[in-house]
Enzyme design. Structure first.
Site, PDB file in Angstrom:
ATOM      1  CE  LYS A  27      10.567  -7.361 -25.576  1.00  0.00           C
ATOM      2  NZ  LYS A  27      10.516  -7.203 -24.115  1.00  0.00           N
ATOM      3  CB  CYS A  28      17.745  -6.689 -31.125  1.00  0.00           C
ATOM      4  SG  CYS A  28      19.254  -6.132 -31.927  1.00  0.00           S
ATOM      5  CB  SER A  29      16.478  -2.525 -35.028  1.00  0.00           C
ATOM      6  OG  SER A  29      17.734  -1.996 -34.660  1.00  0.00           O
TER       7      SER A  29
END
Length: 119
Positions: free
Chosen positions: A10-12
């Protein structure tokens, strides 16, 4: 052991680091550390490889950090175990992504330049 990435999809920044590993053809293992949290011992080992203290890889802005009150915790060698245990118990607080190489190096890979140091 292959290179390992402590990854949160979920983390870019985490997705970018994973893509860079793929682009370089690196042999790596993806560890979704929220689903498979590191133990306190693993965190201590990685901190040693990073050359950092646990408060330096703690996401202090997370709601869990605020609930725990980590902003008021000491940052001395005597406080280290408390921080490590918090990271092991609340893996969402671990800064991401962390890349650990098979030759014993590690980096918080929050940018292309961080991964470059591992080449």
């Amino acid at each position: 052991m292959a290179t390992e990435i402590w990854h949160n999809p979920k983390c870019s920044k985490s997705r970018t680091a994973k893509a860079l590993l793929e682009d370089t053809g690196a042999d790596y293992v993806e560890r979704r550390y929220l689903d498979n949290p590191p133990t306190a011992a693993e965190i201590r080992t990685v901190l040693g490889k990073l050359g950092l203290e646990p408060w330096e890889i703690t996401r202090t802005g997370e709601a869990e950090a605020k609930e725990l009150g980590v902003a008021s915790w000491g940052r001395t060698p005597a406080d280290r175990d408390r921080w490590v245990e918090a990271l092991a118990t609340h893996p969402r607080l671990i800064e991401r992504p962390i890349v650990i190489t098979d030759d014993g190096r590690a980096v918080v890979a929050r940018g292309d330049e961080a991964l470059d140091t591992l080449r």
